[in-house]
Design a protein around this motif. Structure first.
Motif, PDB file in Angstrom:
ATOM      1  N   GLU A  49       0.840  -1.206   0.000  1.00  0.00           N
ATOM      2  CA  GLU A  49       0.000   0.000   0.000  1.00  0.00           C
ATOM      3  C   GLU A  49       0.873   1.253   0.000  1.00  0.00           C
ATOM      4  N   LYS A  50       1.937   1.247   0.804  1.00  0.00           N
ATOM      5  CA  LYS A  50       2.834   2.403   0.852  1.00  0.00           C
ATOM      6  C   LYS A  50       3.524   2.611  -0.485  1.00  0.00           C
ATOM      7  N   VAL A  56       1.110   4.241  -3.113  1.00  0.00           N
ATOM      8  CA  VAL A  56       0.890   5.668  -2.891  1.00  0.00           C
ATOM      9  C   VAL A  56       2.143   6.468  -3.227  1.00  0.00           C
ATOM     10  N   GLN A  57       3.283   5.995  -2.770  1.00  0.00           N
ATOM     11  CA  GLN A  57       4.524   6.725  -2.995  1.00  0.00           C
ATOM     12  C   GLN A  57       4.913   6.764  -4.472  1.00  0.00           C
ATOM     13  N   THR A  58       4.600   5.686  -5.202  1.00  0.00           N
ATOM     14  CA  THR A  58       4.939   5.641  -6.627  1.00  0.00           C
ATOM     15  C   THR A  58       3.974   6.474  -7.452  1.00  0.00           C
ATOM     16  N   VAL A  59       2.682   6.331  -7.184  1.00  0.00           N
ATOM     17  CA  VAL A  59       1.662   7.035  -7.973  1.00  0.00           C
ATOM     18  C   VAL A  59       1.654   8.529  -7.667  1.00  0.00           C
ATOM     19  N   LYS A  60       1.780   8.874  -6.379  1.00  0.00           N
ATOM     20  CA  LYS A  60       1.685  10.278  -5.979  1.00  0.00           C
ATOM     21  C   LYS A  60       3.041  10.943  -5.787  1.00  0.00           C
ATOM     22  N   GLY A  61       4.116  10.146  -5.895  1.00  0.00           N
ATOM     23  CA  GLY A  61       5.439  10.714  -5.739  1.00  0.00           C
ATOM     24  C   GLY A  61       5.703  11.240  -4.351  1.00  0.00           C
ATOM     25  N   GLU A  62       5.219  10.490  -3.329  1.00  0.00           N
ATOM     26  CA  GLU A  62       5.348  10.969  -1.962  1.00  0.00           C
ATOM     27  C   GLU A  62       6.409  10.212  -1.176  1.00  0.00           C
ATOM     28  N   PRO A 109       1.434   6.412   4.413  1.00  0.00           N
ATOM     29  CA  PRO A 109       0.081   6.159   3.888  1.00  0.00           C
ATOM     30  C   PRO A 109      -0.675   5.124   4.716  1.00  0.00           C
ATOM     31  N   ASP A 119      -5.589   8.143   5.310  1.00  0.00           N
ATOM     32  CA  ASP A 119      -6.619   9.050   4.800  1.00  0.00           C
ATOM     33  C   ASP A 119      -7.991   8.759   5.407  1.00  0.00           C
TER      34      ASP A 119
END
Length: 216
Positions: free
Chosen positions: A88-89, A92-98, A105, A125
Motif C-alpha cells: 500500500e505504501k 501511494v509513494q509511486t503514484v503520488k510521488g510521496e 500512507p 486518509d
C-alpha cells in the motif's frame, strides 16, 4: 504517526480453533500457503504490475517483502500484514510521488499468524481495507509454490461506508537461487458482491497481472 503493528501470534482461543479446523475441511483448503524454508527472511521485492491487459499502464513498485516462521511446525508463511502494508505504501509513494514524506500512507494493520485468513489495514486518509480468504488450493515442490485463493475484499470510505467485492488471486513462486525468487500473480474480479452471501453475478475479469522479482 501510529506505528505499524503486526499483532503477534497468541494462543488459540475457541473461535480461532474453529476457524483453523474449518480451513482443513475439504473444499476450503489449507490454513495458509506454506513455502520452502529457503524463502524465510526479508527480501527486496520488485513488482511490475500490468492493468487490464494494458502493457502501457505497467506500474513498477519496489518495497520490502518477508516470509516468517509459521506457528505450524517446520513451516514458512508470508507475513501478510507486513507485506500488504508495504505494498500500500509503495503504491501511494509511486503514484503520488510521496516517497520520503513525513506521513506514512498506512496507519496500522491487524494480522495474526494464528488466524492468517483475516487481514485489516487502516490507511492514513481515514479509509480501511479488510481482506478475508474464503477458500484456497495450493501445490508445492522443493523449490516452487503455486496457489489460488478466493477472497472477500471490504473497503470502507472515510464515513465508514463499506463496499464489498469478491476476487481471486492466482500466484506461482520459484526459488531461482538462494538469494533470488521469481513469481507471477494474477488478480481476478469475481463479479462483485459478497462472496460469502453469494451475491456475485458477473463473469470473472482480470484486474491485474504482476511479475515478481525478489532478491536479498
Amino acid at each position: 504517526n501510529v506505528p505499524l503493528a503486526s499483532f503477534a501470534a497468541a494462543p488459540l482461543d475457541a473461535g480461532e480453533a474453529i476457524r483453523r479446523s474449518a480451513a482443513n475441511i475439504p473444499g476450503y483448503g489449507q490454513t495458509d500457503v506454506f513455502y520452502p524454508e529457503a524463502f524465510e527472511g526479508t527480501w527486496k521485492m520488485t513488482r511490475e504490475v500490468e492493468f487490464n491487459g494494458n502493457m502501457e499502464r505497467t506500474l513498477r513498485l519496489t518495497y520490502p517483502f518477508r516470509f516468517i516462521r509459521s506457528i505450524e511446525d517446520g513451516a514458512v508463511v508470508a507475513d501478510r500484514g507486513f507485506n500488504q502494508a508495504e505494498l500500500e505504501k509503495a503504491i501511494v509513494q509511486t503514484v503520488k510521488g510521496e516517497a520520503g514524506g513525513s506521513l506514512s500512507p498506512v496507519q496500522s494493520y491487524e494480522w495474526a499468524q494464528s488466524n492468517p485468513n483475516d487481514l485489516k489495514i487502516i490507511l492514513s486518509d481515514g479509509t480501511s481495507k479488510e481482506i478475508k480468504v474464503t477458500k484456497r488450493a495450493t501445490e508445492r515442490t522443493d523449490d516452487t509454490v503455486s496457489f489460488s485463493e478466493f477472497q472477500r475484499l471490504t473497503q470502507e470510505d472515510q464515513r465508514g461506508v463499506p463496499v464489498i467485492s469478491a476476487r481471486r488471486v492466482v500466484s506461482k513462486w520459484k526459488l531461482v537461487e538462494n538469494s533470488k525468487l521469481e513469481g507471477m500473480e494474477i488478480i481476478y474480479d469475481m463479479g462483485g458482491g459478497d462472496p460469502l452471501a453469494g451475491t456475485g453475478t458477473k463473469a470473472a475479469a482480470v484486474l491485474s497481472k504482476s511479475r515478481l522479482y525478489l532478491v536479498r
